[in-house]
Design an enzyme around this catalytic site. Structure first.
Site, PDB file in Angstrom:
ATOM      1  N   ILE A 222       0.961 110.127 -77.824  1.00 18.46           N
ATOM      2  CA  ILE A 222       0.783 108.787 -78.385  1.00 18.46           C
ATOM      3  C   ILE A 222       0.799 107.763 -77.263  1.00 18.46           C
ATOM      4  CG2 ILE A 222       1.860 107.033 -79.838  1.00 18.46           C
ATOM      5  CD1 ILE A 222       2.678 109.313 -81.669  1.00 18.46           C
TER       6      ILE A 222
ATOM      7  N   ASP B 255     -16.728  70.127 -60.675  1.00 22.57           N
ATOM      8  CA  ASP B 255     -16.816  68.779 -60.125  1.00 22.57           C
ATOM      9  C   ASP B 255     -17.444  68.866 -58.751  1.00 22.57           C
ATOM     10  OD1 ASP B 255     -15.572  67.434 -62.126  1.00 22.57           O
ATOM     11  OD2 ASP B 255     -13.581  67.531 -61.230  1.00 22.57           O
TER      12      ASP B 255
ATOM     13  N   ASP C 288      -9.946  66.820 -63.337  1.00 23.63           N
ATOM     14  CA  ASP C 288      -8.750  66.262 -62.708  1.00 23.63           C
ATOM     15  C   ASP C 288      -8.185  65.054 -63.451  1.00 23.63           C
ATOM     16  OD1 ASP C 288     -10.843  64.612 -62.104  1.00 23.63           O
ATOM     17  OD2 ASP C 288     -10.742  64.883 -59.931  1.00 23.63           O
TER      18      ASP C 288
ATOM     19  N   ASP D  79     -10.183  64.295 -68.861  1.00 23.12           N
ATOM     20  CA  ASP D  79     -10.795  65.625 -68.763  1.00 23.12           C
ATOM     21  C   ASP D  79     -10.081  66.636 -69.644  1.00 23.12           C
ATOM     22  OD1 ASP D  79     -12.729  64.841 -67.026  1.00 23.12           O
ATOM     23  OD2 ASP D  79     -11.629  65.417 -65.229  1.00 23.12           O
TER      24      ASP D  79
ATOM     25  N   ASN E   6       4.169 114.091 -69.269  1.00 17.17           N
ATOM     26  CA  ASN E   6       3.954 112.733 -69.765  1.00 17.17           C
ATOM     27  C   ASN E   6       4.614 111.710 -68.866  1.00 17.17           C
ATOM     28  OD1 ASN E   6       3.077 110.835 -71.690  1.00 17.17           O
ATOM     29  ND2 ASN E   6       5.148 110.727 -72.501  1.00 17.17           N
TER      30      ASN E   6
ATOM     31  N   ASP F 104       1.686 111.457 -65.649  1.00 14.59           N
ATOM     32  CA  ASP F 104       0.855 110.423 -66.278  1.00 14.59           C
ATOM     33  C   ASP F 104       1.180 109.041 -65.748  1.00 14.59           C
ATOM     34  OD1 ASP F 104      -0.333 112.314 -67.730  1.00 14.59           O
ATOM     35  OD2 ASP F 104       0.271 111.579 -69.703  1.00 14.59           O
TER      36      ASP F 104
END
Ligand code: ATP
Length: 888
Positions: free
Chosen positions: A288, A332, A614, A618, A708, A712
């Site tokens: 799982i 910008d 800035d 904005d 596992n 793994d």
């Protein structure tokens, strides 16, 4: 008495401060000691032991612990006192929890460090000089300077205010900015929203300028009173984390079903039910993929740290993912694509260029310098680079701003706003008042009725307007940033300025052209962008010709691309803008609202848009963009708060390298997920196929858990640290809509899982048939165990590239090499060290048996290389075109 019901002088006196020089170092140190830092208390962290047990609060871990308990119980009933299984399971669960805890706190630390990086700053007057400091260091009595866009760092009583408006919705719920005034006194009982002479911590300034004396810091502020302890927000999961958690759940359910079937099949094949139960549970735990979201968290945190090292501070974690998908960057110009190091190159009266000793030129520079807000700090000037350039040019003509201000005393002002594109001050010179306005020539000219030449004021007729506009255009074509200067004399001044009243019927004085060279690194960044399938777009408040000239130099504007002005854009319907948006690479003289329209138009085409900003206004565009990037140096606090990323060096190239990093992180997450899932499937297939074939289970419960945990986890983490492939910015961006598993990843995962399972089974078969002998019982399962674990370690290397891994430097990912070596040593240890071998129920292997294992473990490289070679032809045909089609 409260500060709002007293006169400012009284408040300053009570706080033992001084409005002209501020506090001195001694006072600051003493007050920091008394009042502590100016910050809100954090929520208390759960104790370590609670966090340790929280790690175990996972369905699969609970199943595993239950299995351990059952194993203990059954051993007890049998009276064989074989507790080893239970002890090992406990040890593995504990180790898992410790690993989880370490990863979690690493990720947390990285994110905390980030919060510090993006902590707000404050401008304060101390020892007679203005400096920018960490807002946490502000103490009661500090004199703070406030301007549009900045956050109020603490509760403070205003001393001076010019057209001040504060946005206090966070505190009062009032969505419209509130007017503030230093000179009023309000009754004690007045509500927070009515205290016009106070600014509150955590609110922001939306307009104007002010100075104020700090009355309360940290938890002693109004926001501190409300927020006691609730301020720290949890980091929400990113879309990818959510998606993977979902995928993990589905796979988990499938794995559980398969484990159920394996259990029943095993029992039917008369394997002892208890052994089969333990094997099924261990298989479920091994198969799982409960660790998927956690792997993503760790990788995102690593990425965030890397990006911070490259000047991109991530404020919102999902931005790391979104960055990799960026298809349009709206940037910008000034300071981001250019150096923001301005120097005055040309001054004209609107008709001809004026030489350096010209009197009219001195007059233009004098008024321009007087209409600036920059302040001198020792030898340097602090302020807007445009204004610094003007003040320096005046200085070069022998006109010192501070000395000029003795004769010209500022009595009022209208600050610069990118929407209005003008700034004005009213000065008192002797008995006369004069308003000086500077700003964008095309806007300012519309406010003028006369022009000054040869010491006379002349009517500004059509011909004069045309010639001045032509002079402006000529300068703009040379990529100069042009500022016009004008004035108007008044005999009296009644106080208070408005744009309608003061910025009309002006006398045009002249034009100042400034050079702002492009950033060196911007050229390369634009090229990389285009190669990476990302459209760079320049959005600027500057003149269309200046913008076009710079965009051409940088390669943003290439053949066939066009430029559009904010005015033209505003006249377009939404549909028209949508239809034609790809035609433009430059948007000039835009307003912040235009920015929002541009973001939306691109987004409607399905683009993932990064947008820089800035200013105060904005914020909406930064929020609307998929990746809002605020400027770290020139950005206002409001822009920073709305952004996903802060560019600490204000640099366009930083966005591009953050995108590269984002793509790298996405690829590495994909590699880890690919690896983990193919390994898990390999484990399931090994057991499932063996049982179906009527064999006994090739691996014991503990062997499965070992694979596992060890073989793994290590490579999965190492893959997260894989260096970016050299061609990462030569690929098209990932599509936001497509899943991580698109492009045939599932097929690959199942194919490779099947391959690993088969190899382990072959090991099992060869061992059982040829090498098992009386006295050597477990050779088959030992060979399966070794093959499963080492072939996975080797298989991890296949993940490093979608192409052949023989084109890569084999030592390119030193962590993966380390994981391979460590994994092999550990694997050999459990087989060859006697006491361990007894625990793991394995037999020692002879050289010929190791040789077979080694041969089987090399196979994943050979098989996957063939798989890649066969599929690359197909993929090349399928790839490309998706986005290009859209732009065609
Ligand atoms: P970008 O959006 O790329 O940063 P920008 O800085 O040129 O572009 P604005 O700051 O909105 O955009 O400036 C727009 C115009 O306003 C400039 O072209 C200039 O003519 C004028 N301007 C800029 N700064 C000032 C200032 N401090 N005072 C008066 N006018 C200014």
């Amino acid at each position: 008495m409260n500060a709002h019901e007293q006169r400012k002088e009284t408040v300053i006196r009570q706080l033992n401060s001084n409005a002209d020089i501020g506090l001195n170092d001694g006072q600051v140190a003493e007050r920091l000691d008394t009042y502590g830092k100016n910050k809100l208390e954090d929520k208390k962290k759960a104790p370590l032991i609670a966090r340790f047990f929280a790690q175990m609060n996972d369905f699969m871990i609970i199943v595993l612990l239950a299995a351990a308990a059952i194993s203990l119980f059954i051993s007890h009933i049998h009276g064989d006192n074989d507790y080893i299984d239970a002890v090992i399971i406990l040890a593995i669960v504990t180790l898992n929890a410790v690993l989880g805890l370490v990863q979690e706190s690493k990720a947390e630390k990285a994110l905390e460090a980030l919060k510090k990086l993006s902590a707000p700053s404050a401008k304060a007057l101390r020892n007679g000089t203005v400096s920018v400091l960490d807002a946490e260091l502000i103490v009661p009595g500090d004199i703070i300077l406030l301007e549009a866009g900045c956050y109020v760092p603490a509760d403070a009583r205003l001393i001076t205010s010019h057209n001040l408006m504060a946005e206090e919705s966070a505190l009062t719920g009032e969505s419209v900015p509130t007017e503030k005034d230093a000179d009023t006194v309000v009754p004690e009982t007045s509500a927070l929203g009515d205290r016009k002479n106070i600014v509150f911590s955590g609110t922001s300034i939306s307009y104007g300028r002010a100075t104020a004396v700090v009355t309360g810091t940290g938890m002693r502020t109004e926001v501190g009173k409300i927020a006691a302890g609730i301020m720290q927000s949890e980091t929400p999961d990113t879309p990818l984390q959510k998606k993977l958690a979902h995928t993990g759940k589905i796979l988990g359910i499938i794995a559980l079903c398969i484990c159920g079937i394996i259990f029943v099949a095993g029992v039917l094949r008369s394997i002892p039910p208890f052994d089969m139960f333990m094997t099924s549970v261990s298989l479920a735990v091994a198969a799982i993929p409960e660790g998927l979201p956690a792997i993503v968290t760790v990788m995102l945190a690593i990425g965030v740290q890397k990006m911070a090292g490259h000047n991109a501070v991530i404020r919102k974690l999902p931005a790391v993912e979104t960055l990799g998908q960026a298809t349009v960057i709206c940037s910008d110009k000034t300071g981001t694509l250019t150096q923001n190091k301005m120097t005055v190159e040309r001054v004209t009266d609107g008709f001809k260029t004026l030489e350096s000793n010209n009197e009219h030129r001195r007059e233009i520079l004098k008024f321009a310098a007087l209409c600036t807000d920059c302040v001198q700090d020792k030898d340097a000037y602090i302020g807007d680079p445009t204004e610094i350039a003007l003040v320096k040019a005046a200085e070069a003509s022998g006109l010192n701003k501070s000395r000029l201000e003795i004769d010209y005393v500022r009595v009022s002002e209208l600050p610069f706003e990118s929407k209005r594109k003008l700034m004005s001050v009213t000065l008192k010179n002797g008995t006369e008042f004069i308003t000086v306005t500077k700003g964008a020539p095309d806007v300012l000219l519309g406010r003028c009725t006369l022009y000054s030449a040869l010491g006379r004021e002349n009517p500004l007729n059509e011909e004069a307007r045309r010639r001045i506009s032509a002079a402006n255009a000529l300068m703009a074509q040379d990529a100069l940033r042009v500022i016009a200067v004008a004035y108007r004399r008044f005999e009296s001044f009644s106080g208070g300025m408005t744009s309608e009243k003061s910025e009309t019927e002006l006398v045009f004085l002249g034009l100042v052209g400034m050079e702002d060279p492009p950033r060196d690194e911007a050229f390369e960044a634009v090229r990389v962008c285009k190669e990476a399938g990302i459209k760079p777009v320049m959005i600027t408040g500057d003149h269309v010709l200046t913008a076009t000239a710079t965009a051409k130099k940088l390669g943003i504007l290439s053949a066939g691309d066009k430029a559009l002005t904010g005015d033209e854009l505003s006249k377009m319907s939404e549909q028209e803008l949508f239809d034609r948006i790809y035609d433009y690479s430059v948007f000039a003289r835009v307003s912040p609202e235009n920015k929002l329209q541009i973001v939306r138009a691109f987004q409607k085409h399905g683009e993932t848009v990064a947008m820089t900003g800035d200013g105060v206004n904005d914020a909406p565009a930064l929020k609307a963009a998929d990746i809002g990037c605020a400027m770290g140096i020139s950005g206002t606090d409001t822009a920073k708060a709305a952004a996903d990323i802060i560019l600490t060096d204000d640099n366009f190239a930083t966005i591009v390298s953050a995108i590269e990093e984002g793509r790298g992180i996405y690829e590495n997450i994909k590699k880890s997920v690919h690896f983990l899932l193919s390994s898990n499937i390999g484990e399931i297939i090994t057991i499932f196929a063996a049982i179906l074939l009527g064999w006994k289970s090739p691996l014991t419960a503990i062997q499965l858990l070992w694979v596992n945990l060890v073989t793994d986890s290590l490579p999965a983490i190492a893959l997260g640290l894989d260096p970016n492939s050299h061609d990462i910015m030569r690929k098209k961006p990932y599509s936001a809509e497509k899943s991580l598993f698109s492009g045939g990843l599932w097929q690959k995962i199942f194919f490779e899982g099947g391959m690993i399972g088969m190899l382990a089974l072959i090991g099992f078969g060869i061992g059982t048939i040829f090498f098992d002998a009386p006295g050597r019982h477990f050779v088959g399962s030992t060979m399966a165990f070794a093959t499963l674990s080492i072939s996975q370690l080797v298989h991890a290397f296949n993940m490093r590239s979608e192409g052949s891994i023989f084109n890569l430097n084999p030592l390119g990912n030193i962590y993966l090499v380390g994981a391979l070596i460590a994994g092999i040593i550990l694997q050999i240890s459990v087989i060859t060290i006697k006491p361990l071998a007894a625990v793991f129920k394995v037999s020692s292997l002879e050289p010929k048996e190791w040789l077979v294992v080694a041969f089987l473990c090399i196979m994943p490289i050979i098989i996957v290389e063939i798989e890649k070679a066969l599929s690359s032809g197909k993929e090349e045909k399928a790839a490309g075109g998706i986005r290009l089609k859209k732009r065609a």
